[in-house]
Each structure stands twice: as C-alpha cells, then as structure tokens.
Design an enzyme around this catalytic site. Sequence first.
Site, PDB file in Angstrom:
ATOM      1  N   LEU A 108      18.852   1.685 -16.381  1.00 54.05           N
ATOM      2  CA  LEU A 108      17.678   2.144 -17.139  1.00 54.05           C
ATOM      3  C   LEU A 108      16.796   0.993 -17.591  1.00 54.05           C
ATOM      4  O   LEU A 108      16.229   0.998 -18.693  1.00 54.05           O
ATOM      5  CB  LEU A 108      18.111   2.993 -18.348  1.00 54.05           C
ATOM      6  CG  LEU A 108      18.976   4.213 -18.044  1.00 54.05           C
ATOM      7  CD1 LEU A 108      19.252   4.998 -19.331  1.00 54.05           C
ATOM      8  CD2 LEU A 108      18.323   5.122 -17.017  1.00 54.05           C
ATOM      9  N   GLU A 145     -11.916  -4.692 -31.231  1.00 58.89           N
ATOM     10  CA  GLU A 145     -13.202  -5.134 -31.767  1.00 58.89           C
ATOM     11  C   GLU A 145     -13.206  -6.640 -32.033  1.00 58.89           C
ATOM     12  O   GLU A 145     -14.206  -7.327 -31.763  1.00 58.89           O
ATOM     13  CB  GLU A 145     -13.511  -4.388 -33.071  1.00 58.89           C
ATOM     14  CG  GLU A 145     -13.564  -2.881 -32.915  1.00 58.89           C
ATOM     15  CD  GLU A 145     -12.242  -2.177 -33.191  1.00 58.89           C
ATOM     16  OE1 GLU A 145     -12.270  -1.099 -33.808  1.00 58.89           O
ATOM     17  OE2 GLU A 145     -11.179  -2.713 -32.805  1.00 58.89           O
ATOM     18  N   CYS A 176     -11.101  -3.659 -39.083  1.00 54.22           N
ATOM     19  CA  CYS A 176     -12.156  -3.941 -38.112  1.00 54.22           C
ATOM     20  C   CYS A 176     -13.513  -3.451 -38.610  1.00 54.22           C
ATOM     21  O   CYS A 176     -14.549  -4.024 -38.270  1.00 54.22           O
ATOM     22  CB  CYS A 176     -11.831  -3.298 -36.772  1.00 54.22           C
ATOM     23  SG  CYS A 176     -10.426  -4.064 -35.936  1.00 54.22           S
ATOM     24  N   ARG A 186       8.938   3.467 -16.524  1.00 53.39           N
ATOM     25  CA  ARG A 186       9.857   3.057 -17.591  1.00 53.39           C
ATOM     26  C   ARG A 186       9.195   2.015 -18.494  1.00 53.39           C
ATOM     27  O   ARG A 186       9.324   2.059 -19.718  1.00 53.39           O
ATOM     28  CB  ARG A 186      11.136   2.480 -16.996  1.00 53.39           C
ATOM     29  CG  ARG A 186      12.070   3.506 -16.374  1.00 53.39           C
ATOM     30  CD  ARG A 186      13.283   2.821 -15.765  1.00 53.39           C
ATOM     31  NE  ARG A 186      14.208   3.762 -15.145  1.00 53.39           N
ATOM     32  CZ  ARG A 186      15.286   3.415 -14.458  1.00 53.39           C
ATOM     33  NH1 ARG A 186      15.572   2.116 -14.303  1.00 53.39           N
ATOM     34  NH2 ARG A 186      16.073   4.332 -13.925  1.00 53.39           N
ATOM     35  N   GLY A 242      20.610  14.260 -17.065  1.00 53.95           N
ATOM     36  CA  GLY A 242      20.627  15.085 -15.872  1.00 53.95           C
ATOM     37  C   GLY A 242      19.972  16.433 -16.047  1.00 53.95           C
ATOM     38  O   GLY A 242      19.179  16.655 -16.968  1.00 53.95           O
ATOM     39  N   HIS A 295      -7.190  -6.664 -32.799  1.00 53.66           N
ATOM     40  CA  HIS A 295      -7.646  -5.389 -32.273  1.00 53.66           C
ATOM     41  C   HIS A 295      -8.786  -5.602 -31.270  1.00 53.66           C
ATOM     42  O   HIS A 295      -9.327  -6.699 -31.136  1.00 53.66           O
ATOM     43  CB  HIS A 295      -8.094  -4.483 -33.410  1.00 53.66           C
ATOM     44  CG  HIS A 295      -6.969  -3.967 -34.246  1.00 53.66           C
ATOM     45  ND1 HIS A 295      -7.129  -3.035 -35.246  1.00 53.66           N
ATOM     46  CD2 HIS A 295      -5.634  -4.244 -34.219  1.00 53.66           C
ATOM     47  CE1 HIS A 295      -5.963  -2.767 -35.805  1.00 53.66           C
ATOM     48  NE2 HIS A 295      -5.044  -3.490 -35.209  1.00 53.66           N
TER      49      HIS A 295
END
Length: 356
Positions: free
Chosen positions: A210, A54, A88, A190, A291, A52
């Site tokens: 895609l 921290e 953390c 994307r 669409g 993380h």
Amino acid sequence: MMTKDEKYIARCIQLAKNGLCNAAPNPMVGAVIVHNDTIIGEGYHIRCGEAHAEVNAIRSVKNEELLKESTIYVSLEPCSHYGKTPPCADLIINKGIPRVVVGCMDPFSLVAGRGIQKMRDAGINVTVGVLEQECRQLIHRFITFHTQQRPFITLKWAESADGFIDRNRTGGHPYIFSSPLSSMLVHKRRAEHIGILVGRKTALLDNPSLTTRSWYGKNPLRMVIDKDLTLPEHLALFDGSTPTIVFTRRTDVPTKTQIEYILLDFDKDILPQIMEVLYQKKVQSLMVEGGSILLQSFIDSGCWDEAYIECSHDRLHEGVKSPVFSSEHTCLSQKMFGKDIKHVINKGSEHKNPTE
C-alpha cells in the site's frame, strides 16, 4: 466563449491542481495577477504550512508598483484568519490591489465570507462566483471533509469481464488484471490520497505494501481492519516503513514501530467509528482498495464519493464477485494505457455521513 474573468480563473484552477499531492489538509488554490490584460504574477499553494497561492503570486511580481493597478484572481476566497500563515486578505489590502475576482467562497467555518467582507470594507472591488462550480469541484475533498465531517472516499478495484475481482483462494497470489502502466496509475492515485484502507482478508491473501513505490509522492497512511489481531507479523503492512493504523477490538496490543492500534466496538457498525477517527486525525481523503466485503459495506452505507474500476477483458468464470452499486450514480468510461477504466461518481454522497 469565456469572459476575461473566466479565462483567468480557469488559469487559477490549472495552477491549483499542481498542489494535489501536497496541499492537504489545506485546499488546492491558484492565483493570477493581471495588469492591463497581461499576467504579471502567478502562484499556487504548494504545501500545507507554506505560503498560500496569493502570497506566491505576489512574490512572483517583479514590479510591485503595478499591483496598485492590477486585478488578482483567486480560485478560492482569500483567508482572513491567522493559521500557519498570516491572512491573505490582509496582504491584498496592504499591497493596495484595487480589484479581486474570487472563484468560490470558502466553506471552512473560520473563513466563510469574512475574507471577502474584509476586502470590501477596505474599499476593494470584489467579484465572487466566477466559474464557481469548477472552483468548488477543485476543492471537493476539502468541502466534503468540512461539511460531512469525514474523508472524501474513493473506492478502487479491478474486475474481470464477467464480474469477478479474484479467484476463490486461501493462499497464493491474486489474479493480476493490471499492466505495469495501469498499476503505476494506481500508485499515482495512492499518492493523491491521505489514507488507504484494506480489510483483513486482503491484507492476509494479497500482502500489499500500500505504498507509492511506482510513483513520486508521499505514501498514504496505511490502515487495516484486524478485529482479533490475527494477521501475521511478517506482512508488508507491518514492516515499519510508513505509518500504519490497525483497527481492532483487542486492548492487549503489541508495541511496534510506526504502528498505531485503535480500539473499535465491533458490536456496532464500525464504519461510522472509522470515519470519526479519520476526521479527528484530519485524514481528508481515503482510498479503499478492498476486499469485496469492505468495498460493498461502503457502497451499501452510501458513504463513498467516487470509484475507479479497472475493467479487464479476461474472464474468470467463477470466484469473488465484484461489488455492486446500489445508489444513484454517474459512470464515465475512459481508456488509459490500453485498459478500460470506469470512473463512478456517487450522486447521493453530497450529504451522506454514516453517523447520520
């Protein structure tokens, strides 16, 4: 003018944004460690399952003895539970850091103020709510997912100056409004989403891949609605290159590489069903690319959070009409790569889930 605490939390936000494409389903978080008005350590949450913010900030400090005289600034409340990494809040306590400044509390139910309380119980001076709105905006996808139990939804399309997204056609190629650079911007977006969805007609007529082939980043989870499994197998969506979901009513489904078929009840509204599936699969953000009928269904249900619309100066005079917004929204316009881009924000989406 910013206060000292605001200045360092602003730097946390800046750092956190580096994790946009890889931190999910965890939130983006940044951390800064300050000793005598000098930054001695920085970090952000790079990737889900890894350290993380921290932890990375503390690791970057060359002289850990200075931690006992320092302040750690964090854009989001330090975690207090064991997930894929240790808490953390415990690390901050063990390192003897005397002061913590938190941008906003964590909306995730497993944390929800517990990290702050744990640190205060250990005698640490904790300040909460510095640049709170900015910090909440940073993790708006995370908040939407956990409070609305659905993905953060981005709609995307390009349209002509007279309000059409394509010509009327049964074959051939779609009308191209984008330039190579604005198309690259679409691929960037994307990469910033976990999933991407299109309807059957878009898949059939446009044959989109895609993917993020024009931008660095992971391909999103591809999804298509194909009620009766009538889409041809040669389409790019079925090339097996990246995981793909097909929403259908058919139970007699084929076995294909990297393709999952999910059964929906098409006698009922399918949007709530899709949202439930994506929530269970931890798809925190969804981009809907078309669409027109599918986009309009999201708009009409109120189940959307933002939209990006590329506005062309070309006129088609007739064709497939662009979707129309029906709810209260905010529209911001900007020019990018010579194209006019509208960023529309749904002001009513904060408490909107299609299952309600």
